[in-house]
Motif scaffolding. Structure first.
Motif, PDB file in Angstrom:
ATOM      1  N   ARG A   1       0.817  -1.218   0.000  1.00 55.03           N
ATOM      2  CA  ARG A   1       0.000   0.000   0.000  1.00 55.03           C
ATOM      3  C   ARG A   1       0.843   1.256   0.000  1.00 55.03           C
ATOM      4  O   ARG A   1       0.414   2.294  -0.480  1.00 55.03           O
ATOM      5  N   TRP A   2       2.034   1.146   0.570  1.00 58.91           N
ATOM      6  CA  TRP A   2       2.841   2.344   0.710  1.00 58.91           C
ATOM      7  C   TRP A   2       3.759   2.564  -0.488  1.00 58.91           C
ATOM      8  O   TRP A   2       3.826   3.653  -1.011  1.00 58.91           O
ATOM      9  N   THR A   3       4.455   1.527  -0.910  1.00 57.81           N
ATOM     10  CA  THR A   3       5.403   1.736  -2.005  1.00 57.81           C
ATOM     11  C   THR A   3       4.765   1.650  -3.383  1.00 57.81           C
ATOM     12  O   THR A   3       5.217   2.292  -4.324  1.00 57.81           O
ATOM     13  N   ARG A   4       3.711   0.854  -3.497  1.00 54.92           N
ATOM     14  CA  ARG A   4       2.922   0.789  -4.732  1.00 54.92           C
ATOM     15  C   ARG A   4       3.775   0.622  -5.979  1.00 54.92           C
ATOM     16  O   ARG A   4       3.574   1.301  -6.977  1.00 54.92           O
ATOM     17  N   LYS A   5       4.724  -0.297  -5.935  1.00 50.57           N
ATOM     18  CA  LYS A   5       5.582  -0.449  -7.115  1.00 50.57           C
ATOM     19  C   LYS A   5       4.962  -1.443  -8.070  1.00 50.57           C
ATOM     20  O   LYS A   5       4.610  -2.559  -7.682  1.00 50.57           O
ATOM     21  N   PRO A   6       4.833  -1.076  -9.333  1.00 54.17           N
ATOM     22  CA  PRO A   6       4.297  -2.054 -10.290  1.00 54.17           C
ATOM     23  C   PRO A   6       5.374  -3.067 -10.640  1.00 54.17           C
ATOM     24  O   PRO A   6       6.552  -2.835 -10.418  1.00 54.17           O
ATOM     25  N   SER A   7       4.941  -4.186 -11.195  1.00 54.34           N
ATOM     26  CA  SER A   7       5.881  -5.165 -11.707  1.00 54.34           C
ATOM     27  C   SER A   7       5.949  -4.995 -13.216  1.00 54.34           C
ATOM     28  O   SER A   7       5.043  -4.411 -13.809  1.00 54.34           O
ATOM     29  N   TRP A   8       7.004  -5.460 -13.812  1.00 51.91           N
ATOM     30  CA  TRP A   8       7.088  -5.309 -15.269  1.00 51.91           C
ATOM     31  C   TRP A   8       8.080  -6.292 -15.853  1.00 51.91           C
ATOM     32  O   TRP A   8       8.878  -6.903 -15.154  1.00 51.91           O
ATOM     33  N   LYS A   9       8.002  -6.417 -17.168  1.00 51.93           N
ATOM     34  CA  LYS A   9       8.843  -7.386 -17.868  1.00 51.93           C
ATOM     35  C   LYS A   9       9.287  -6.820 -19.202  1.00 51.93           C
ATOM     36  O   LYS A   9       8.526  -6.164 -19.903  1.00 51.93           O
ATOM     37  N   VAL A  10      10.551  -7.078 -19.536  1.00 48.04           N
ATOM     38  CA  VAL A  10      11.071  -6.768 -20.869  1.00 48.04           C
ATOM     39  C   VAL A  10      11.942  -7.935 -21.267  1.00 48.04           C
ATOM     40  O   VAL A  10      12.825  -8.330 -20.509  1.00 48.04           O
ATOM     41  N   ARG A  11      11.687  -8.479 -22.448  1.00 48.33           N
ATOM     42  CA  ARG A  11      12.526  -9.591 -22.880  1.00 48.33           C
ATOM     43  C   ARG A  11      12.711  -9.501 -24.371  1.00 48.33           C
ATOM     44  O   ARG A  11      11.748  -9.266 -25.111  1.00 48.33           O
ATOM     45  N   THR A  12      13.952  -9.656 -24.812  1.00 42.72           N
ATOM     46  CA  THR A  12      14.175  -9.667 -26.244  1.00 42.72           C
ATOM     47  C   THR A  12      15.324 -10.589 -26.590  1.00 42.72           C
ATOM     48  O   THR A  12      16.285 -10.719 -25.835  1.00 42.72           O
ATOM     49  N   GLY A  13      15.176 -11.247 -27.714  1.00 42.00           N
ATOM     50  CA  GLY A  13      16.236 -12.151 -28.148  1.00 42.00           C
ATOM     51  C   GLY A  13      15.690 -13.196 -29.095  1.00 42.00           C
ATOM     52  O   GLY A  13      14.516 -13.177 -29.473  1.00 42.00           O
ATOM     53  N   LEU A  14      16.586 -14.107 -29.469  1.00 40.84           N
ATOM     54  CA  LEU A  14      16.194 -15.201 -30.355  1.00 40.84           C
ATOM     55  C   LEU A  14      15.691 -16.363 -29.516  1.00 40.84           C
ATOM     56  O   LEU A  14      16.241 -16.631 -28.449  1.00 40.84           O
ATOM     57  N   SER A  15      14.671 -17.046 -30.029  1.00 40.10           N
ATOM     58  CA  SER A  15      14.323 -18.329 -29.412  1.00 40.10           C
ATOM     59  C   SER A  15      13.530 -19.167 -30.393  1.00 40.10           C
ATOM     60  O   SER A  15      12.994 -18.658 -31.386  1.00 40.10           O
ATOM     61  N   ALA A  16      13.490 -20.451 -30.104  1.00 36.53           N
ATOM     62  CA  ALA A  16      12.711 -21.355 -30.948  1.00 36.53           C
ATOM     63  C   ALA A  16      11.252 -21.222 -30.532  1.00 36.53           C
ATOM     64  O   ALA A  16      10.924 -21.392 -29.364  1.00 36.53           O
ATOM     65  N   ALA A  17      10.408 -20.909 -31.504  1.00 38.17           N
ATOM     66  CA  ALA A  17       8.981 -20.761 -31.191  1.00 38.17           C
ATOM     67  C   ALA A  17       8.417 -22.146 -30.905  1.00 38.17           C
ATOM     68  O   ALA A  17       8.284 -22.965 -31.805  1.00 38.17           O
ATOM     69  N   GLY A  18       8.127 -22.374 -29.634  1.00 40.10           N
ATOM     70  CA  GLY A  18       7.756 -23.744 -29.259  1.00 40.10           C
ATOM     71  C   GLY A  18       6.347 -24.142 -29.588  1.00 40.10           C
ATOM     72  O   GLY A  18       6.025 -25.329 -29.675  1.00 40.10           O
TER      73      GLY A  18
END
Lengths: 633, 160
Positions: free
Chosen positions: A491-508
């Protein structure tokens, strides 16, 4: 005639002096050669001579102003000769220009000792160096680590700098000591340029000394980062060498490379000059991560004298809040939101020390919310004043400030930053082996001790597989960057979470063999997460993500869409983590389709530097199971 | 950093403070204004923030970088030590002086020249005179320092 004679005599004296100097200089050159001074480690260290990545042996300092010889950067012997010669220079009339003896006090002190200078070497006064050295008054050294800060790429790995502890300051006056910091001087505010130049050595880096209180305001308050203070014990004479050398380094700029020749790396050569028995620099080639440079120093036998934590504003705020009753926490919140006379008046009926605690916490929260910048609106300033005046009216309170209740593990205790792995896996149609290598740093299943809970930061993670049945070797993944920042909702810090990802991968999830389904993807998205303590600790999260992928495996060579991902990470026992996640994505553009992804990872420690994992994964109709042995180095 | 004797503090500050009255943001050295706003607590928008680790103040404090304003080759000029400290830590002082306790205000007392024996008394003075030291929500560092100098000169026994 008499004038001419006098002038002649003066010139003669001048030339006699000059030739005296030349004679002594020649003698010094000979001594230096006989003693092979330019080959000694101490001289090489002073010039920061190392083998670079291409195997060339030269100084890491690329600023030509640092060298007295035009060949100085590549030739330690030429530099030594030029230095000796420069010590005989006639001082400049201008007070802005320092005499070489004063520009290079470390070189001077060392050469004086090795060559036993006598009165034929005129020792020049160095007022600027003396004044600065007196201000530093360095009796001992502390290495300081500012903890990880994921919201700024330059700070994601933490930061290290020195503090020079002064004899004049008592233990409670450390704020007045000077900090020594190496940093880049970027000339651009443009974030893209900043990243590119920072990675490629486009910015010069320099040393500065500034009051420690400025660093405490910057890290503890502005950025709400903890400061870990590692007190060091060095050999006698080391502090003197350190201070002399730092003065020399003031005029040297070195290209700042974010990955390896960065803030934390540059402290090491300086420390080696102070204490040549330390061997620190040789372990850092391609990367210099602050936690690694920290460990390389404090693991030297006998060097660590103690560790102290200087908690961030947020740590202190949450610690103090933990001591308040629920009702008092609510009161503090109300006051932080709106500090008017009515709200303050409501506290009157409470005991004085309870009022004090509520007002202190209210101020902490208020401060956290508005930030530590000086640019505050009139309204904010007035609110702050109301809180402070209410606190002031309570009168002088002598009780000691409560410290952070539970000290987290110090950053040096975190697992090493590199990781290699070998795995065996199977899917419905094949068996395969996998080799993996990750340059940095930490994922959700690695042991979180010493790292920020809930944070994942991976850079350069390569996984290569060999399929036994189809006899194909292929890249399963080459992630450039993968950040998952899960901040437990508070309630006090109210920090959101987030994600960033980039790169090559095999589309499974597509119906192609993995060796034919390599794609380049970018996933970004916000979310929330929450930590609970039903058992030993569970971390729940949910993210919404946009996902764009490019690759020949797709119709139209791309697909784009969005989806959600949620999961839970459970600590079943110390070090043993279970992570379950489920994701659903829809791709309406490009190669249309949808994907359902499920993954269950179990990780448990094997000794101090290894981990065993079992991963079950399912993407649409594809299923696989993987057994991995991971090693941290 | 040297501890100062109060009288020299008042004497040295008086002329520059006379010039720097009121809300002039660059009063004194302006080093407190290095604490400017582009760092936020935990806001995602700062992901590509154009701030390098530790550039806060580092150019001003380059070792052997020469003299400018309140700094000299990477050290705060001795005569300006109290002024710079007060300016950079102003918000912390404003908070801690209300209570008469805290690391920043205690260190400030030392910087001004208080000994172990009379530190508590000096801190008590800060607290009791709080409303005059910070008369309004927008009191600046220079206003604060001139009032402080006056108060201390009325109680010379509290220092040294």
């Amino acid at each position: 005639m008499r004038g001419f004679l006098i002038a002649f005599l003066i010139c003669l004296t001048g030339t006699v002096h000059a030739s005296d100097d030349e004679a002594y200089l020649a003698q010094l050159f000979k001594s230096a050669r006989d003693q092979r001074l330019s080959e000694q480690p101490a001289w090489r260290l002073l010039l920061h001579f190392h083998h670079d990545l291409l195997g060339r042996y030269r100084s890491e300092i690329d600023d030509p102003r640092y060298f007295l010889s035009p060949r100085g950067r590549r030739d330690p012997s030429a530099e030594l000769d030029a230095t000796l010669r420069a010590f005989f220079e006639v001082p400049s009339i201008s007070t802005d220009v320092q005499h070489p003896q004063c520009r290079y006090p470390a070189r001077y002190a060392w050469l004086k000792e090795q060559l036993q200078f006598d009165s034929r070497m005129k020792e020049r006064p160095c007022p600027r160096f003396a004044a600065w050295r007196d201000q530093m008054d360095a009796e001992s050294l502390t290495l300081i680590f500012a903890s990880y800060y994921l919201n700024n790429p330059a700070s994601m790995y933490g930061h290290t700098f020195f503090r020079l502890n002064s004899k004049r300051h008592g233990d409670h006056e450390r704020l007045l000591d000077y900090a020594v910091n190496f940093s880049a001087y970027p000339d651009s505010d443009n974030p893209v340029l900043y990243v590119l130049e920072g990675l490629s050595g486009g910015y010069p880096g320099r040393f500065s000394t500034l009051p420690y209180y400025m660093k405490v305001q910057e890290y503890n308050n502005l950025e709400s980062r903890d400061l870990w203070e590692y007190a060091l014990t060095l050999e006698p004479g080391a502090m003197d060498r350190l201070v002399r050398h730092l003065w020399e380094m003031g005029q040297a700029s070195m290209a700042y490379y974010f990955l390896n020749k960065n803030c934390s790396y540059q402290l090491l050569p300086v420390l080696e000059v102070a204490q040549p028995s330390l061997r620190l620099v040789h372990s850092f080639w391609f990367k210099a991560i602050p936690a690694d440079t920290l460990r390389s120093v404090i693991h030297q036998p006998g060097i660590l004298a103690g560790v102290r934590l200087r908690p961030s504003h947020v740590s202190k705020m949450l610690s103090a809040r933990a001591q308040l009753s629920r009702e008092d926490v609510r009161s503090a919140e109300r006051l932080a939101k709106q500090a008017d006379d009515a709200a303050v008046g409501r506290l009157d009926s409470l005991a004085k020390d309870r009022q004090a605690k509520i007002l202190d916490s209210a101020y902490d929260l208020f401060r956290y919310r508005v930030g530590f910048s000086r640019n505050q609106s009139k309204d904010i300033q007035e609110q702050e004043r109301k809180l402070l005046m209410a606190r002031h009216r309570l009168g002088f309170n002598e009780s000691k400030e409560s410290s952070v209740s539970e000290r987290p593990a110090s950053p040096d205790q975190g697992h090493p930053t590199g990781r290699a792995g070998i795995s065996f896996g199977a899917s419905k149609r094949s068996h395969f082996e996998e080799l993996s290598l990750r340059a940095a740093l930490h994922d959700q299943e690695d042991d979180p001790v010493g790292y920020v809970r809930g944070s994942q930061l991976e850079m350069l993670h390569l996984r290569v597989r060999h399929d036994n049945d189809r006899r194909a070797t292929y890249v399963q993944e080459l992630t450039l960057i993968d950040i998952l920042s899960l901040s437990s909702w508070d309630r006090w810090t109210r920090k959101p979470s987030w994600k960033v990802r980039t790169g090559l991968s095999a589309a499974g999830d597509v119906k192609q063999d993995p060796e034919d389904s390599l794609m380049y993807g970018l996933q970004v998205g916000p979310g929330i997460s929450l930590r609970t303590h039903v058992l030993r600790g569970e971390h729940w999260y949910a993210l919404a993500e946009a996902d764009t992928q490019f690759g020949g495996v797709f119709e139209n060579n791309f697909r784009a869409g969005a989806g959600t991902e949620s999961g839970v990470i459970v600590e079943a026992a110390p070090g043993w983590h279970v992570h379950f996640k489920a994701a659903y994505f829809r791709y309406p553009w490009g190669n249309e389709g949808e994907a359902v992804r499920l993954r269950l990872i179990q990780a448990c420690p094997l000794g101090k530097s290894m981990q065993f994992r079992v991963t079950l994964e399912r993407q649409n109709r594809y299923k696989e199971m993987l057994f991995s042995l991971l090693r941290y180095f | 950093m040297r501890k100062l004797v109060a009288l020299s503090l008042v004497a040295v500050m008086a002329p520059s403070l006379a010039l720097a009255r009121g809300n002039h943001p660059m009063a004194g050295c302006g080093l407190g204004y290095l604490l400017l706003s582009n760092k936020d607590n935990g806001k995602v928008t700062q992901v590509l923030g154009a701030t390098t680790n530790g550039t806060f103040g580092t150019q001003t404090f380059g070792i052997s970088s020469g003299t400018s304003g309140c700094t000299e080759d990477g050290a705060v000029k001795v005569a300006r030590a109290a002024e710079v400290y007060a300016d950079v830590n102003f918000d912390s002082l404003r908070r801690e002086m209300a209570v008469g306790r805290g690391e920043f205000v205690e260190t400030f007392a030392s910087l001004l020249g208080a000994t172990e024996a009379n530190r508590q008394a000096l801190l008590a003075l800060f607290q009791s005179e709080y409303a005059e030291l910070f008369p309004s929500a927008s009191t600046t560092t220079s206003d604060f320092l001139s009032v402080l100098g006056a108060k201390i000169s009325q109680h010379p026994e509290l220092l040294g």
